[in-house]
Design a protein around this motif. Structure first.
Motif: not given
Lengths: 572, 572
Positions: B61-81
């Protein structure tokens, strides 16, 4: 239901007459004379004893004459298919062995069944996926491989067989000290002879002359005692009837090569059949019937000791030029081969292998397509790349692999091209109601409140993102002056559900930004889709136009005949 | 060169203010609260101990907040993956074993490296080949498989794991007599609870309520002594740093699943990121930077015991709705998970697995896309078929196989459609200089000496035969009155060397039959090709026209402004 549909021979047999016969006789005899050296040579190329080339030149010819739709196509052993036989069967059995011969005949049966099934299920269209550059690259490489594979016969040395040209050349160099100069002399003289006969257009087939020369030379000089390899004892008599020896394990092993031969041989055959037909036009080539005819020719042949055959370039051309009018010419050729088998086989005892090698080499080096490569270089770099990749792939990776790479790459290129299609922003031709690409013409009028955007591809899942990005880019470039977006749909030839979604998104984002959106020149099939998906209702019929100028005039609140019925008609 | 390009956090951090913080705080805390049950549930789904779901909810979550271009995307475990992890790693190691955990973490590293490389080499466009129907079919099937895979936790029985739904259901029925009714009761109540909270829109996450209910129920009733399986001892403390255990053999075994996860997770993430961005528009989503961000999140996570993660649908939606303005919300969520790990793990001792199963089941059954299936049935049968085939393929053949079949089939369909494109014969609208398809409009004027033919596709190797056949068919239908063939090239968007050959052949055969041939409305890119291949010179510039009416007028020897410069301009 019409018997002519299944047995095309009845298209011409009932009208058969003397004029037809005169042409057919000369052509049939000429092709028959060609077939003797070519058949034996291509049998040798396939890894079979030469006599099998003659066996493969009887039954298939007769069956094709009955079932085929071309009246000039000369069926029989051809170089490319023989090479594929050698490559495919050679990995399973020892070249020239009893087992090898059995497998080659089983292969004919398999190729026949595959082609027959493809014909029955109307799968002939599949060969459309072999593009011209891929075929040219493949043929050129195969010609090189075939030519070099004969080096051992020409030099009188033994080189382990390989489908990789660098190995063949390497092995040849390694054995250079063992060259038999009598063999080489005979081979080189034969090559010169064949080329010369071609050059000065003598009315006899060069290969036949080379055969006569070779037999006389060996017989007269006794060179077979000095290391010149000769054909030797050739059994006389017609091929005997027998069921191909069937073994499920072998069928599985042969399947990839059988599929490759089925495709390649059909493609070669249909290409030459169509080329010749276009000069005559008194009959039609029906691709799926051709598959059935070639399939039956192979199936029937396999019961009489024939290896896989197809319609070939060179003999078909000769057949046509010497006056063949119907399949009777092929029947005459077959009869001549049968007579040869019955009475003339003792003559071939002294025939040197080097002569057959020279026949093959001259035949195939003509297939290396430098001209096409040069042409593609100047006109279509993408296709040039396809040709070269297929050529190199075939040379280095193998014959089946090369053609597979070519097909996959050319399909991938097509897909890739449609993912980033050409787009254009249009401007008005001064004082005319027509609009063109502003990147191609300098003097067009562009209004700052109107964006006219053209997308030159069907809108489908693989390019919807590109479409959205490009149109958004142009909208942003226009900035806040923009009041109207016109999508010129004239060259959008299709739209799938992803395309519909994308279009909806673009419309929505325009409306959110207070920009009017309209569609111009939507083609029938897309109108149907837009009706079905209710986009015409959502956007409103008033925003569909027949021509760009109508949309602009409507925006300017000018009177115009909107041709609405043409803009929104549907067949739903 | 711009630091913002590589570290998008600098797009918003320098402007960070109080308003942003208020939104981010509420959103971050809400998502954090959701993440506790979801993370644990998805870890269980992946075949990992629940605690690993929390480990995977910090560093990424922290790394995505630094590097990601979306400001709302919530990264983490998801069902499909998680399902893909279970399916892929489950074939190599025993579910839940030490080895399984090591492999799942190695998998995160591999997914991260693949995504990072795809981003660096700008291969993000590859996901365009996953069409919407294929994704919908795949997601629906995966949801069913995921849902049913939780049946064992809900029923309190043991079912051998399988990715084939018929086996799961069959095994469940076979073990039906072993159902633990306390477990089932807890699970069913939890499901009702979650659905109810959703229905009446309570401002607390349903899953959290279910977790609290489950813990209290088991603790209060002592059901863990009656066969209700609970999470048990959860180690407290943050995930520890360590290199993923690297083994070349394992990398090879995991590669297919790593590739699948890389694609699927990027696709899920980019889809939701773009959907949310389109509501904000104060920033841009850059797909290749997203790949880099997700890749780095996975790589970084793998050094802190995280399994593969990505941006998920549900938490991102909640993050956005509760007011997230920047990546700070994700950092707050991560901090909350870290605090939970430090201080709250003892609370989860009594948490029943059935609760986590119910969280998963409710989440995924919402992903079964009946609506899209119905919509496609009404609007696009081809796409409907793609969805169903992918759905059934995924259910019966397996997860990777299903999506592969979908992709290959949808590309094949596209190719197939362009091999037999729409063609039209045009007629004149009475008293207007415009021409439309005679199959769609009854009243058009058709002249017996003029054939106007339109071909709606790029002309390339796979459809040149169709093109030649169709135009010849129409020429033959016209019969001997025909004097002029007009090819309306308006919707021909491309032409390869085979297309050029075909066009030349058609022109030649027209000339042989004394029929004039002209081309109308040729688009820029094709004009370039026709210049390069000298077809414009061969056919003559005078046979190129801007509009159909100009060609007709020229044929009638009427005066007209031919707009020649527009008909033959080239950029060559």
């Amino acid at each position: 239901m019409n018997i002519k549909q299944y047995l095309p021979i009845f298209e011409w047999l009932p009208k058969y007459n003397n004029t037809f016969f005169k042409g057919d006789l000369v052509a049939g005899l000429t092709v028959g004379v060609m077939l003797i050296p070519q058949g034996m040579a291509y049998a040798m190329l396939a890894g079979m004893p030469p006599i099998y080339g003659l066996y493969a030149s009887i039954i298939p010819l007769i069956l094709y004459a009955i079932l085929g739709t071309s009246r000039q196509l000369a069926v029989g052993p051809v170089a490319m298919v023989s090479l594929l036989i050698a490559a495919g069967v050679g990995t399973i059995a020892e070249t020239g062995s009893e087992n090898f011969i059995e497998l080659a005949i089983l292969l004919a049966l398999m190729v026949g069944v595959i082609q027959l099934l493809m014909g029955v299920f109307k799968l002939g269209f599949l060969v459309n996926f072999l593009s011209h550059p891929v075929i040219a690259g493949f043929t050129s490489a195969a010609a090189l491989i075939i030519g070099f594979s004969q080096l051992k016969h020409l030099l009188g040395i033994s080189i382990p067989r390989s489908n990789h040209i660098h190995k063949i050349i390497g092995n040849a160099f390694a054995n250079l000290d063992a060259v038999n100069f009598q063999t080489l002399t005979i081979g080189l003289v034969a090559i010169v002879l064949i080329l010369l006969v071609k050059k000065i257009k003598l009315p006899i087939p060069g290969p036949l002359l080379a055969v006569v020369f070779g037999i006389l030379a060996v017989w007269g000089l006794g060179w077979h005692n000095q290391g010149v390899k000769i054909v030797g004892e050739v059994p006389s008599g017609l091929p005997s009837f027998g069921f191909p020896s069937f073994d499920f394990e072998n069928v599985k092993l042969l399947l990839p090569i059988a599929l490759t031969i089925s495709f390649i041989s059909f493609m070669e055959s249909i290409a030459v059949a169509k080329a010749i037909q276009s000069k005559h036009k008194n009959y039609q080539i029906i691709p799926n019937q051709e598959l059935i005819a070639l399939g039956m020719a192979n199936i029937g042949g396999s019961f009489f000791q024939a290896f896989p055959t197809t319609g070939g370039f060179s003999r078909t051309a000769v057949n046509d030029q010497t006056g063949a009018k119907t399949g009777m010419a092929s029947i005459i050729s077959a009869a001549m081969i049968a007579l040869t088998l019955l009475f003339l086989t003792p003559l071939f005892y002294y025939l040197p292998n080097a002569i057959l090698a020279s026949v093959i080499m001259v035949a195939v080096f003509g297939l290396i397509d430098f001209k096409e490569a040069k042409h593609l270089w100047h006109t279509d770099r993408g296709d040039f790349a396809m040709m070269i990749v297929t050529f190199l792939g075939t040379l280095t990776l193998g014959i089946e692999e090369g053609i597979l790479i070519g097909v996959i790459l050319s399909l991938a290129l097509i897909i890739f091209r449609t993912t980033q299609p050409h787009v254009a922003v249009l401007g008005k031709i001064p004082e005319k109601p027509h609009y063109k690409n502003i990147d191609r013409f300098d003097h067009l009028e562009v209004r700052k409140e109107i964006l006219i955007f053209r997308f030159d591809a069907r809108l489908y899942f693989a390019n919807v993102n590109y479409f959205k990005e490009k149109i958004q880019e142009e909208i942003q470039t226009k900035g806040k002056d923009l009041k109207l977006v016109i999508l010129d749909a004239d060259s959008m030839n299709g739209m799938d559900s992803s395309g519909v979604h994308a279009l909806e998104e673009v419309i929505e984002s325009c409306h959110d930004a207070q920009i009017k959106f309209c569609l111009v020149g939507v083609k029938g099939p897309i109108r149907d889709i837009l009706h079905r998906t209710k986009i015409i209702d959502e956007l409103g019929e008033e925003n569909f136009f027949f021509r760009i100028q109508h949309a602009v005039d409507f925006f300017d609140k000018k009177e115009n005949n909107r041709y609405l019925e043409y803009a929104i008609q549907t067949n739903n």
